[in-house]
Design a protein around this motif. Structure first.
Motif, PDB file in Angstrom:
ATOM      1  N   MET A   1       0.858  -1.173   0.000  1.00  0.00           N
ATOM      2  CA  MET A   1       0.000   0.000   0.000  1.00  0.00           C
ATOM      3  C   MET A   1       0.906   1.238   0.000  1.00  0.00           C
ATOM      4  SD  MET A   1      -3.180   0.951   2.584  1.00  0.00           S
ATOM      5  CE  MET A   1      -2.814  -0.413   3.601  1.00  0.00           C
ATOM      6  N   ASN A   2       0.575   2.188  -0.827  1.00  0.00           N
ATOM      7  CA  ASN A   2       1.381   3.394  -0.949  1.00  0.00           C
ATOM      8  C   ASN A   2       0.820   4.481  -0.029  1.00  0.00           C
ATOM      9  OD1 ASN A   2       2.831   5.616  -1.734  1.00  0.00           O
ATOM     10  ND2 ASN A   2       2.689   5.178  -3.914  1.00  0.00           N
ATOM     11  N   ILE A   3       1.310   4.495   1.201  1.00  0.00           N
ATOM     12  CA  ILE A   3       0.822   5.434   2.208  1.00  0.00           C
ATOM     13  C   ILE A   3       1.092   6.883   1.794  1.00  0.00           C
ATOM     14  CG2 ILE A   3       1.076   6.203   4.603  1.00  0.00           C
ATOM     15  CD1 ILE A   3      -0.354   3.540   4.367  1.00  0.00           C
ATOM     16  N   GLU A   4       2.239   7.120   1.181  1.00  0.00           N
ATOM     17  CA  GLU A   4       2.583   8.488   0.774  1.00  0.00           C
ATOM     18  C   GLU A   4       1.564   9.033  -0.230  1.00  0.00           C
ATOM     19  OE1 GLU A   4       4.948   5.947   0.557  1.00  0.00           O
ATOM     20  OE2 GLU A   4       5.877   6.463   2.475  1.00  0.00           O
ATOM     21  N   PHE A   5       1.154   8.191  -1.170  1.00  0.00           N
ATOM     22  CA  PHE A   5       0.164   8.602  -2.171  1.00  0.00           C
ATOM     23  C   PHE A   5      -1.177   8.909  -1.499  1.00  0.00           C
ATOM     24  CE2 PHE A   5      -3.316   7.483  -5.082  1.00  0.00           C
ATOM     25  CZ  PHE A   5      -3.071   8.396  -6.097  1.00  0.00           C
ATOM     26  N   ILE A   6      -1.588   8.025  -0.605  1.00  0.00           N
ATOM     27  CA  ILE A   6      -2.856   8.216   0.106  1.00  0.00           C
ATOM     28  C   ILE A   6      -2.811   9.500   0.925  1.00  0.00           C
ATOM     29  CG2 ILE A   6      -4.359   7.273   1.912  1.00  0.00           C
ATOM     30  CD1 ILE A   6      -3.456   4.458   0.900  1.00  0.00           C
ATOM     31  N   GLU A   7      -1.707   9.702   1.635  1.00  0.00           N
ATOM     32  CA  GLU A   7      -1.571  10.902   2.457  1.00  0.00           C
ATOM     33  C   GLU A   7      -1.584  12.166   1.590  1.00  0.00           C
ATOM     34  OE1 GLU A   7       1.058  12.408   6.250  1.00  0.00           O
ATOM     35  OE2 GLU A   7       1.836  10.770   5.025  1.00  0.00           O
ATOM     36  N   GLU A   8      -0.943  12.104   0.441  1.00  0.00           N
ATOM     37  CA  GLU A   8      -0.930  13.242  -0.486  1.00  0.00           C
ATOM     38  C   GLU A   8      -2.352  13.589  -0.932  1.00  0.00           C
ATOM     39  OE1 GLU A   8       0.371  13.913  -5.088  1.00  0.00           O
ATOM     40  OE2 GLU A   8       1.820  12.878  -3.792  1.00  0.00           O
ATOM     41  N   LYS A   9      -3.128  12.573  -1.294  1.00  0.00           N
ATOM     42  CA  LYS A   9      -4.500  12.806  -1.752  1.00  0.00           C
ATOM     43  C   LYS A   9      -5.382  13.342  -0.618  1.00  0.00           C
ATOM     44  CE  LYS A   9      -3.729  11.835  -5.907  1.00  0.00           C
ATOM     45  NZ  LYS A   9      -3.670  12.927  -6.850  1.00  0.00           N
ATOM     46  N   PHE A  10      -5.216  12.790   0.587  1.00  0.00           N
ATOM     47  CA  PHE A  10      -5.967  13.291   1.738  1.00  0.00           C
ATOM     48  C   PHE A  10      -5.622  14.757   1.985  1.00  0.00           C
ATOM     49  CE2 PHE A  10      -7.798   9.732   4.539  1.00  0.00           C
ATOM     50  CZ  PHE A  10      -8.133   8.977   3.450  1.00  0.00           C
ATOM     51  N   ASN A  11      -4.344  15.095   1.880  1.00  0.00           N
ATOM     52  CA  ASN A  11      -3.926  16.482   2.095  1.00  0.00           C
ATOM     53  C   ASN A  11      -4.508  17.415   1.039  1.00  0.00           C
ATOM     54  OD1 ASN A  11      -2.505  15.998   4.473  1.00  0.00           O
ATOM     55  ND2 ASN A  11      -0.611  15.559   3.385  1.00  0.00           N
ATOM     56  N   GLU A  12      -4.637  16.938  -0.186  1.00  0.00           N
ATOM     57  CA  GLU A  12      -5.275  17.736  -1.236  1.00  0.00           C
ATOM     58  C   GLU A  12      -6.743  18.002  -0.886  1.00  0.00           C
ATOM     59  OE1 GLU A  12      -4.775  15.830  -5.034  1.00  0.00           O
ATOM     60  OE2 GLU A  12      -2.587  15.903  -4.897  1.00  0.00           O
ATOM     61  N   ILE A  13      -7.421  16.974  -0.405  1.00  0.00           N
ATOM     62  CA  ILE A  13      -8.827  17.126  -0.018  1.00  0.00           C
ATOM     63  C   ILE A  13      -8.951  18.089   1.156  1.00  0.00           C
ATOM     64  CG2 ILE A  13     -10.855  15.939   0.921  1.00  0.00           C
ATOM     65  CD1 ILE A  13      -9.815  13.424  -0.644  1.00  0.00           C
ATOM     66  N   ILE A  14      -8.060  17.949   2.129  1.00  0.00           N
ATOM     67  CA  ILE A  14      -8.087  18.826   3.299  1.00  0.00           C
ATOM     68  C   ILE A  14      -7.823  20.271   2.890  1.00  0.00           C
ATOM     69  CG2 ILE A  14      -6.847  19.398   5.435  1.00  0.00           C
ATOM     70  CD1 ILE A  14      -6.631  16.300   5.865  1.00  0.00           C
ATOM     71  N   ALA A  15      -6.923  20.487   1.946  1.00  0.00           N
ATOM     72  CA  ALA A  15      -6.652  21.840   1.455  1.00  0.00           C
ATOM     73  C   ALA A  15      -7.908  22.443   0.822  1.00  0.00           C
ATOM     74  CB  ALA A  15      -5.497  21.821   0.460  1.00  0.00           C
ATOM     75  N   GLU A  16      -8.649  21.633   0.082  1.00  0.00           N
ATOM     76  CA  GLU A  16      -9.901  22.111  -0.517  1.00  0.00           C
ATOM     77  C   GLU A  16     -10.933  22.435   0.572  1.00  0.00           C
ATOM     78  OE1 GLU A  16     -10.727  22.926  -3.707  1.00  0.00           O
ATOM     79  OE2 GLU A  16      -8.593  22.599  -4.091  1.00  0.00           O
ATOM     80  N   LEU A  17     -11.000  21.598   1.585  1.00  0.00           N
ATOM     81  CA  LEU A  17     -11.913  21.871   2.701  1.00  0.00           C
ATOM     82  C   LEU A  17     -11.551  23.188   3.381  1.00  0.00           C
ATOM     83  CD1 LEU A  17     -12.208  18.353   4.383  1.00  0.00           C
ATOM     84  CD2 LEU A  17     -14.047  19.610   3.265  1.00  0.00           C
TER      85      LEU A  17
END
Length: 70
Positions: A1-17
């Protein structure tokens, strides 16, 4: 599982929020009650995402430990 990729995408969503939060806070037409009602789902979503990310990291850590032992 690519945790870095998942974390990057979550951070993008959080930035939008956070952008949405700033828009709500900057909307002078809303009173305090309306602002709070619009903020609640945004802050709850951010909390859920952060908790999910922590859970994913924990599962990865436990999986890695199990692989090392086994």
């Amino acid at each position: 599982m690519n945790i870095e990729f998942i974390e990057e995408k979550f951070n993008e969503i959080i930035a939008e929020l956070e952008k949405e939060v700033m828009e709500v806070l900057g909307d002078q037409s809303l009173d305090k009650k309306q602002t709070n009602l619009r903020m609640k789902p945004l802050t709850s979503t951010k909390t859920i995402l952060l908790n999910a990310l922590d859970s994913i990291k924990m599962v990865q850590k436990l999986g890695d430990e199990a692989i090392e032992k086994g």
